[in-house]
Write an enzyme that holds these catalytic residues in place. Structure first.
Site, PDB file in Angstrom:
ATOM      1  N   LYS A 182     -26.090  68.874  26.936  1.00  0.00           N
ATOM      2  CA  LYS A 182     -27.152  67.929  26.588  1.00  0.00           C
ATOM      3  C   LYS A 182     -26.759  66.526  27.055  1.00  0.00           C
ATOM      4  O   LYS A 182     -27.526  65.838  27.698  1.00  0.00           O
ATOM      5  CB  LYS A 182     -27.376  67.967  25.075  1.00  0.00           C
ATOM      6  CG  LYS A 182     -28.467  67.043  24.601  1.00  0.00           C
ATOM      7  CD  LYS A 182     -28.747  67.208  23.123  1.00  0.00           C
ATOM      8  CE  LYS A 182     -29.676  66.118  22.647  1.00  0.00           C
ATOM      9  NZ  LYS A 182     -29.951  66.169  21.222  1.00  0.00           N
ATOM     10  N   GLU A 188     -14.853  69.169  27.127  1.00  0.00           N
ATOM     11  CA  GLU A 188     -14.514  70.561  27.461  1.00  0.00           C
ATOM     12  C   GLU A 188     -15.404  71.076  28.600  1.00  0.00           C
ATOM     13  O   GLU A 188     -14.933  71.678  29.564  1.00  0.00           O
ATOM     14  CB  GLU A 188     -14.704  71.473  26.234  1.00  0.00           C
ATOM     15  CG  GLU A 188     -13.776  71.184  25.067  1.00  0.00           C
ATOM     16  CD  GLU A 188     -14.346  70.172  24.094  1.00  0.00           C
ATOM     17  OE1 GLU A 188     -15.196  69.334  24.493  1.00  0.00           O
ATOM     18  OE2 GLU A 188     -13.944  70.208  22.915  1.00  0.00           O
ATOM     19  N   GLY A 242     -28.804  69.884  19.891  1.00  0.00           N
ATOM     20  CA  GLY A 242     -27.975  70.836  20.633  1.00  0.00           C
ATOM     21  C   GLY A 242     -28.006  72.233  20.027  1.00  0.00           C
ATOM     22  O   GLY A 242     -28.219  73.233  20.723  1.00  0.00           O
ATOM     23  N   ARG A 243     -27.838  72.320  18.722  1.00  0.00           N
ATOM     24  CA  ARG A 243     -27.768  73.641  18.066  1.00  0.00           C
ATOM     25  C   ARG A 243     -29.142  74.303  17.940  1.00  0.00           C
ATOM     26  O   ARG A 243     -29.240  75.447  17.532  1.00  0.00           O
ATOM     27  CB  ARG A 243     -27.080  73.514  16.710  1.00  0.00           C
ATOM     28  CG  ARG A 243     -27.696  72.485  15.788  1.00  0.00           C
ATOM     29  CD  ARG A 243     -26.782  72.186  14.608  1.00  0.00           C
ATOM     30  NE  ARG A 243     -27.265  71.116  13.754  1.00  0.00           N
ATOM     31  CZ  ARG A 243     -27.011  69.825  13.951  1.00  0.00           C
ATOM     32  NH1 ARG A 243     -26.305  69.443  14.984  1.00  0.00           N
ATOM     33  NH2 ARG A 243     -27.477  68.905  13.117  1.00  0.00           N
ATOM     34  N   GLU A 329     -23.299  72.873  10.887  1.00  0.00           N
ATOM     35  CA  GLU A 329     -23.410  71.548  11.506  1.00  0.00           C
ATOM     36  C   GLU A 329     -24.650  70.817  10.978  1.00  0.00           C
ATOM     37  O   GLU A 329     -24.691  69.602  10.911  1.00  0.00           O
ATOM     38  CB  GLU A 329     -23.477  71.679  13.040  1.00  0.00           C
ATOM     39  CG  GLU A 329     -23.136  70.393  13.769  1.00  0.00           C
ATOM     40  CD  GLU A 329     -22.857  70.601  15.259  1.00  0.00           C
ATOM     41  OE1 GLU A 329     -21.731  70.986  15.600  1.00  0.00           O
ATOM     42  OE2 GLU A 329     -23.772  70.402  16.069  1.00  0.00           O
ATOM     43  N   HIS A 360     -15.165  97.597   6.908  1.00  0.00           N
ATOM     44  CA  HIS A 360     -13.751  97.960   6.980  1.00  0.00           C
ATOM     45  C   HIS A 360     -12.879  96.733   7.148  1.00  0.00           C
ATOM     46  O   HIS A 360     -11.735  96.837   7.570  1.00  0.00           O
ATOM     47  CB  HIS A 360     -13.543  98.953   8.127  1.00  0.00           C
ATOM     48  CG  HIS A 360     -14.305 100.213   7.893  1.00  0.00           C
ATOM     49  ND1 HIS A 360     -13.801 101.248   7.138  1.00  0.00           N
ATOM     50  CD2 HIS A 360     -15.557 100.571   8.237  1.00  0.00           C
ATOM     51  CE1 HIS A 360     -14.714 102.218   7.082  1.00  0.00           C
ATOM     52  NE2 HIS A 360     -15.792 101.822   7.721  1.00  0.00           N
ATOM     53  N   LYS A 467     -15.191  64.203  18.209  1.00  0.00           N
ATOM     54  CA  LYS A 467     -15.238  64.037  19.671  1.00  0.00           C
ATOM     55  C   LYS A 467     -14.544  62.746  20.078  1.00  0.00           C
ATOM     56  O   LYS A 467     -13.791  62.718  21.041  1.00  0.00           O
ATOM     57  CB  LYS A 467     -16.696  63.967  20.146  1.00  0.00           C
ATOM     58  CG  LYS A 467     -17.347  65.313  20.359  1.00  0.00           C
ATOM     59  CD  LYS A 467     -18.717  65.091  21.018  1.00  0.00           C
ATOM     60  CE  LYS A 467     -19.473  66.386  21.198  1.00  0.00           C
ATOM     61  NZ  LYS A 467     -20.797  66.193  21.778  1.00  0.00           N
TER      62      LYS A 467
HETATM   63  O1  LIG Z   1     -24.495  69.904  24.955  1.00  0.00           O
HETATM   64  P1  LIG Z   1     -23.371  68.940  24.810  1.00  0.00           P
HETATM   65  O2  LIG Z   1     -23.822  67.516  24.886  1.00  0.00           O
HETATM   66  O3  LIG Z   1     -22.284  69.237  25.808  1.00  0.00           O
HETATM   67  O4  LIG Z   1     -22.752  69.108  23.359  1.00  0.00           O
HETATM   68  C1  LIG Z   1     -22.206  70.320  22.914  1.00  0.00           C
HETATM   69  C2  LIG Z   1     -22.087  70.379  21.413  1.00  0.00           C
HETATM   70  O5  LIG Z   1     -21.313  69.317  20.913  1.00  0.00           O
HETATM   71  C3  LIG Z   1     -21.808  68.925  19.622  1.00  0.00           C
HETATM   72  O6  LIG Z   1     -22.377  67.664  19.734  1.00  0.00           O
HETATM   73  C4  LIG Z   1     -20.694  68.852  18.640  1.00  0.00           C
HETATM   74  O7  LIG Z   1     -19.914  69.966  18.633  1.00  0.00           O
HETATM   75  C5  LIG Z   1     -22.864  69.950  19.280  1.00  0.00           C
HETATM   76  O8  LIG Z   1     -23.805  69.481  18.419  1.00  0.00           O
HETATM   77  C6  LIG Z   1     -23.369  70.287  20.633  1.00  0.00           C
HETATM   78  O9  LIG Z   1     -24.108  71.445  20.612  1.00  0.00           O
END
Ligand SMILES: O=P(O)(O)OC[C@H]1O[C@](O)(CO)[C@@H](O)[C@@H]1O
Length: 513
Positions: A182, A188, A242-243, A329, A360, A467
């Site tokens: 987003k 990462e 995002g979620r 979240e 199990h 972050k």
């Molecule tokens: O889509 P982006 O901006 O890479 O963010 C990834 C994720 O990082 C967060 O902001 C925090 O983990 C989530 O809400 C989001 O889905």
């Protein structure tokens, strides 16, 4: 009231989905009280404000409109006086066109080969939802046909092992990489994107990136800066959390590449059906509202902080991990939407595994240890029995055990107290449409909980802090490695760990942080 009458009065059906909440520690009087609570919390008004595109995510000053992502083409959903549905469909049409060209071989890789494999890079909401839907569709007979000869993989973890696993057995010549972020700043994702850009360039030359890398983001400027042609970028908007983004290009692009747009469109239609139901059904017939109110009951009134999500279908193995993010979240908050510390706890600790594997693993604790409200999710077609709910509800008494001649010392060990809450959701089958329904039911249930708790379910300042701390650590590691700068500005514990890590990894430094 007889058990049969109780069950009948606590079952609700919509669009082929049956909810049975008769195994909750609640009766109709409880439900009436919960409806009163909903009224006091202005639940209906809050739902309306969401559907009307008002800026209900007040701390980020944004509307919350993931419902628009799956709205029919001719519907009108306004935000700031503008109908957002045409924008949504413009991107959906672009995805349909692009995915069809890739699938048919009209769009080929740099060496002229068909791109039959896709790696989607993303993390959190840019990963878990699409992974859940992909895993669910993977064994759907219709989706299998459309996916023949193709592979879809997901790269999320910054651990190089995840890169190694993702590229194992793939040829850059036949691979398309979709970078999903987003913000297009998530450390990462950007590191993994750079790694795969290098993987493609090293094998095919830097010019190949244009044919082998596309992006999904709200930040098209950064996409271009990264070196991806903006024509090959698929937009979404800041009114999609995002979620809650799996129904945007975040999920629709990789899933359409794998299964074709027609299958993914059915998924969107299933979600849209639940959106309409959530918006218009009276509370006592409204699946997400009932589920949300019962969750509030379990957490805030009965004091059960956890919830187990137990789908009796292996295809739903990634459902609980997705809902973990959506729920925790969204609702793991400490202050009200107005910023006032809450006098009660919000959010649930969600976890789960497909039954029967869970049986199990952790069911012992659920039967005789702690009380964990359980969601059993079944599908009629899979014919998996949802038999455990009665064991949880009724238990087994000492008298029953005595009659069975169980030796005295074993009776306490074999006694089940019962009265442990569970509910069942029965889906007719598990096709793309049903998967969309299931997703939307849980998304809206979580919104209901947040609306009743009076919190903002749509921001995530906790992870944002994480972050920025991670960025600080990354900068420090870079400065210490490259320029020998001392570790400064952290507490004793972190300083010790960073120093130890720098010392021990001195011979093993990656070229880029
Ligand atoms: O889509 P982006 O901006 O890479 O963010 C990834 C994720 O990082 C967060 O902001 C925090 O983990 C989530 O809400 C989001 O889905």
């Amino acid at each position: 009231m007889s058990d049969t009458e109780r069950c009948k009065s606590m079952m609700v059906e919509f669009d082929g989905i049956l909810l049975d909440y008769s195994r909750q520690i609640a009766n109709l009087d409880t439900l009436n009280k919960l409806y009163n609570l909903a009224e006091a919390a202005h639940l209906k008004e809050k739902i309306n404000r969401m559907f009307n595109g008002e800026r209900i995510n007040s701390t980020e000053n944004r509307p919350v409109l993931h419902i628009a992502l799956r709205a029919p083409r001719d519907s009108v959903i306004n935000s700031d006086g503008k109908n957002v549905v045409p924008d949504v469909w413009q991107v959906l049409d672009k995805i349909r066109d692009f995915s069809e060209r890739v699938r048919s071989g009209a769009w080929v890789g740099d060496t002229g080969k068909v791109l039959k494999d896709v790696i989607a890079i993303g993390i959190g909401g840019s990963f878990l939802g699409p992974l859940f839907v992909h895993t669910s569709l993977q064994t759907d007979p219709e989706a299998i046909e459309f996916a023949r000869g193709r592979q879809l993989r997901f790269l999320a973890n910054v651990d190089p092992i995840d890169v190694a696993r993702n590229i194992a057995g793939l040829n850059p010549e036949t691979t398309l990489v979709v970078v999903v972020s987003k913000t297009f700043t998530t450390a990462e994702t950007m590191l993994n994107a750079r790694t795969l850009r290098e993987w493609i360039s090293a094998a095919l030359g830097p010019q190949a990136v244009a044919k082998h890398m596309v992006a999904v983001s709200t930040n098209l400027t950064l996409v271009e800066k990264f070196g991806i042609d903006p024509n090959n970028a698929f937009a979404f908007w800041d009114w999609v959390g995002g979620r809650y983004s799996v129904c945007s290009a975040v999920g629709v692009l990789p899933l359409s590449l794998q299964y074709g747009f027609s299958v993914v469109e059915k998924f969107l239609k299933g979600a849209s059906s639940i959106d309409q139901h959530f918006y218009s059904a009276p509370f006592e017939k409204n699946l997400p509202v009932l589920l949300g109110l019962l969750s509030v009951w379990n957490v805030s009134f009965l004091g059960y902080p956890a919830r187990a999500i137990l789908p009796y279908s292996q295809a739903l193995e990634k459902f609980a991990p997705h809902i973990q993010q959506v729920s925790m979240e969204s609702n793991g908050k400490g202050v009200s939407i107005d910023g006032v510390p809450l006098p009660y706890e919000t959010g649930e600790i969600d976890f789960g595994e497909p039954g029967t594997n869970g049986q199990h693993s952790f069911y012992q604790l659920i039967h005789q240890g702690r009380v964990i409200p359980c969601d059993f999710i079944g599908t009629v077609k899979s014919q998996q029995p949802v038999y455990l709910k009665d064991a949880l509800a009724y238990g087994k008494t000492a008298e029953q055990l005595l009659k069975e001649n169980v030796p005295h010392p074993l009776i306490p060990h074999k006694t089940f107290s019962g009265n442990r809450p569970s509910l069942s959701l029965l889906l007719p089958s598990l096709n793309a449409y049903n998967i969309g329904q299931l997703l939307a039911i849980y998304e809206h249930r979580i919104a209901v909980e947040g609306f009743v708790w009076g919190i903002n379910s749509f921001d995530q300042w906790g992870v944002e802090l994480g972050k920025s701390l991670a960025t600080q650590v990354r900068k420090q590691l870079h400065a210490s490695r490259k320029k020998g700068e001392p570790v400064e500005g952290f507490n004793f514990s972190t300083t010790t760990m960073l120093k130890r890590y720098l010392e021990e990894s001195a011979d093993d430094v990656p070229k880029e942080d």
